[in-house]
Scaffold this motif. Structure first.
Motif, PDB file in Angstrom:
ATOM      1  N   GLN A  27       1.390  -1.211  -0.025  1.00 21.50           N
ATOM      2  CA  GLN A  27       0.057  -0.108  -0.347  1.00 21.50           C
ATOM      3  C   GLN A  27       1.014   1.143   0.363  1.00 21.50           C
ATOM      4  N   ALA A  28       1.423   1.110  -1.011  1.00 18.16           N
ATOM      5  CA  ALA A  28       1.995   2.428  -1.321  1.00 18.16           C
ATOM      6  C   ALA A  28       1.327   4.023  -0.604  1.00 18.16           C
ATOM      7  N   VAL A  29       2.429   4.456   0.446  1.00 18.53           N
ATOM      8  CA  VAL A  29       1.919   5.698   1.038  1.00 18.53           C
ATOM      9  C   VAL A  29       2.524   7.187   0.268  1.00 18.53           C
ATOM     10  N   VAL A  30       1.468   7.889  -0.496  1.00 21.11           N
ATOM     11  CA  VAL A  30       1.906   9.053  -0.850  1.00 21.11           C
ATOM     12  C   VAL A  30       2.291  10.022   0.643  1.00 21.11           C
ATOM     13  N   THR A  31       2.578  11.374   1.011  1.00 18.52           N
ATOM     14  CA  THR A  31       2.791  12.582   2.015  1.00 18.52           C
ATOM     15  C   THR A  31       2.673  12.845   1.827  1.00 18.52           C
ATOM     16  N   ASP A  32       1.081  13.596   2.265  1.00 21.79           N
ATOM     17  CA  ASP A  32       1.394  15.693   1.813  1.00 21.79           C
ATOM     18  C   ASP A  32       2.395  16.310   1.333  1.00 21.79           C
ATOM     19  N   ASP A  33       2.513  17.313   0.703  1.00 23.13           N
ATOM     20  CA  ASP A  33       3.576  17.941   1.050  1.00 23.13           C
ATOM     21  C   ASP A  33       3.623  19.014   1.992  1.00 23.13           C
ATOM     22  N   ALA A  34       4.635  19.280   1.700  1.00 22.18           N
ATOM     23  CA  ALA A  34       4.629  20.352   3.147  1.00 22.18           C
ATOM     24  C   ALA A  34       4.384  21.903   2.703  1.00 22.18           C
ATOM     25  N   SER A  35       2.995  22.637   3.476  1.00 18.40           N
ATOM     26  CA  SER A  35       2.023  23.492   2.591  1.00 18.40           C
ATOM     27  C   SER A  35       3.169  24.283   2.973  1.00 18.40           C
ATOM     28  N   ASP A  36       3.302  25.436   2.088  1.00 17.58           N
ATOM     29  CA  ASP A  36       3.909  27.224   3.372  1.00 17.58           C
ATOM     30  C   ASP A  36       2.489  28.039   3.284  1.00 17.58           C
ATOM     31  N   ILE A 115      17.348  15.030  10.321  1.00 13.95           N
ATOM     32  CA  ILE A 115      15.652  14.899   9.549  1.00 13.95           C
ATOM     33  C   ILE A 115      16.565  13.784   8.491  1.00 13.95           C
ATOM     34  N   THR A 116      15.715  13.199   8.297  1.00  9.49           N
ATOM     35  CA  THR A 116      15.409  12.041   6.990  1.00  9.49           C
ATOM     36  C   THR A 116      14.377  12.083   6.581  1.00  9.49           C
ATOM     37  N   CYS A 117      13.293  12.033   6.315  1.00  8.68           N
ATOM     38  CA  CYS A 117      12.417  12.693   6.154  1.00  8.68           C
ATOM     39  C   CYS A 117      11.912  13.675   5.228  1.00  8.68           C
ATOM     40  N   PRO A 118      12.054  13.916   3.585  1.00  6.25           N
ATOM     41  CA  PRO A 118      12.357  15.023   3.107  1.00  6.25           C
ATOM     42  C   PRO A 118      10.823  16.104   3.206  1.00  6.25           C
ATOM     43  N   VAL A 119       9.558  14.891   3.546  1.00  5.16           N
ATOM     44  CA  VAL A 119       8.755  16.577   3.834  1.00  5.16           C
ATOM     45  C   VAL A 119       8.676  17.495   5.165  1.00  5.16           C
ATOM     46  N   VAL A 120       9.383  16.928   6.006  1.00  7.73           N
ATOM     47  CA  VAL A 120       9.749  17.899   7.244  1.00  7.73           C
ATOM     48  C   VAL A 120      11.107  18.276   6.504  1.00  7.73           C
ATOM     49  N   ARG A 121      12.335  18.370   6.605  1.00  5.52           N
ATOM     50  CA  ARG A 121      12.953  19.201   5.579  1.00  5.52           C
ATOM     51  C   ARG A 121      12.319  20.073   4.744  1.00  5.52           C
ATOM     52  N   THR A 122      11.621  19.375   3.606  1.00  2.79           N
ATOM     53  CA  THR A 122      10.469  20.391   3.358  1.00  2.79           C
ATOM     54  C   THR A 122       9.924  21.671   4.258  1.00  2.79           C
ATOM     55  N   PHE A 123       9.346  21.568   5.237  1.00  2.00           N
ATOM     56  CA  PHE A 123       8.789  22.318   6.144  1.00  2.00           C
ATOM     57  C   PHE A 123       9.758  22.730   6.450  1.00  2.00           C
ATOM     58  N   ILE A 124      11.084  23.020   7.349  1.00  2.00           N
ATOM     59  CA  ILE A 124      11.847  23.895   7.383  1.00  2.00           C
ATOM     60  C   ILE A 124      11.811  24.296   6.914  1.00  2.00           C
ATOM     61  N   HIS A 126      10.791  25.820   4.527  1.00  2.00           N
ATOM     62  CA  HIS A 126       9.218  26.856   4.342  1.00  2.00           C
ATOM     63  C   HIS A 126       9.505  27.393   5.965  1.00  2.00           C
ATOM     64  N   ASN A 127       9.723  27.040   6.659  1.00  2.00           N
ATOM     65  CA  ASN A 127       9.188  27.697   8.174  1.00  2.00           C
ATOM     66  C   ASN A 127      10.662  27.657   9.115  1.00  2.00           C
ATOM     67  N   SER A 128      11.335  28.744   8.630  1.00  2.00           N
ATOM     68  CA  SER A 128      12.769  28.980   8.992  1.00  2.00           C
ATOM     69  C   SER A 128      12.827  29.153  10.809  1.00  2.00           C
ATOM     70  N   ALA A 129      12.109  29.378  11.442  1.00  2.00           N
ATOM     71  CA  ALA A 129      12.351  29.174  12.603  1.00  2.00           C
ATOM     72  C   ALA A 129      12.357  27.927  13.411  1.00  2.00           C
ATOM     73  N   TYR A 130      12.366  26.859  12.484  1.00  2.00           N
ATOM     74  CA  TYR A 130      12.255  25.565  13.902  1.00  2.00           C
ATOM     75  C   TYR A 130      13.888  24.963  13.075  1.00  2.00           C
ATOM     76  N   ASN A 143      19.036  20.224   2.177  1.00  2.00           N
ATOM     77  CA  ASN A 143      19.577  21.313   2.576  1.00  2.00           C
ATOM     78  C   ASN A 143      19.079  21.784   3.851  1.00  2.00           C
ATOM     79  N   ALA A 144      17.475  20.978   4.558  1.00  2.00           N
ATOM     80  CA  ALA A 144      18.209  22.023   6.316  1.00  2.00           C
ATOM     81  C   ALA A 144      18.799  22.048   7.134  1.00  2.00           C
TER      82      ALA A 144
END
Length: 148
Positions: A27-36, A115-124, A126-130, A143-144
């Protein structure tokens, strides 16, 4: 640019390693985009940290809707492995809000993350406070990890 059959989301091919409450392999799991988008509608859910399985679970009532898997690397550092959202709950801002709440919990515990999760990486990204939560000695991939 991606076409209609090429989602611009991260796919977790082996969800078995994510934990027992998440979808199984096949059951391939596709994660939500980390929205900015700060005005994106957020789905109302509770977050439960299951330390035994290493999953921050997003739940509506008793139903799991998403999860962020992790591994405790030390007493003060978590490795954030993968974020997944069940298909019927995608595109509602769940991944973004789950990541935000997990990182807020990490901050409250005075821990750092790798961080190894690309979605968490993208979130950070876009949200530099983290960004200060990223462990300087063990930043993870992507890049995070860089600091300006």
């Amino acid at each position: 640019m991606t076409g209609p059959t090429e989602p611009n989301r991260s796919t977790i091919d082996d969800a078995d390693s994510a934990g027992p409450d998440l979808p199984t392999q096949g059951q391939a799991v596709v994660t939500d985009d980390a929205s900015d988008d700060p005005h994106a509608p957020a789905f109302d859910f509770d977050v439960v940290n299951d330390e035994r399985t290493g999953v921050y679970e997003a739940k509506v009532g008793g139903t799991d809707v998403a999860g962020l898997t992790y591994r405790a690397a030390s007493e003060n550092r978590l490795v954030l492995l993968a974020t997944s959202v069940f298909p019927e709950f995608r595109n509602q801002g769940i991944a973004t809000e789950l990541i935000r709440r997990v990182l807020d919990d990490v901050r409250a515990q005075r821990k750092t993350v790798t961080i190894t999760c690309p979605v968490v990486r993208t979130f950070i990204e876009h949200n530099s406070a983290y960004a200060d939560l990223i462990d300087p000695e063990h930043p993870g991939t992507g890049n995070a990890a860089h600091r300006s």
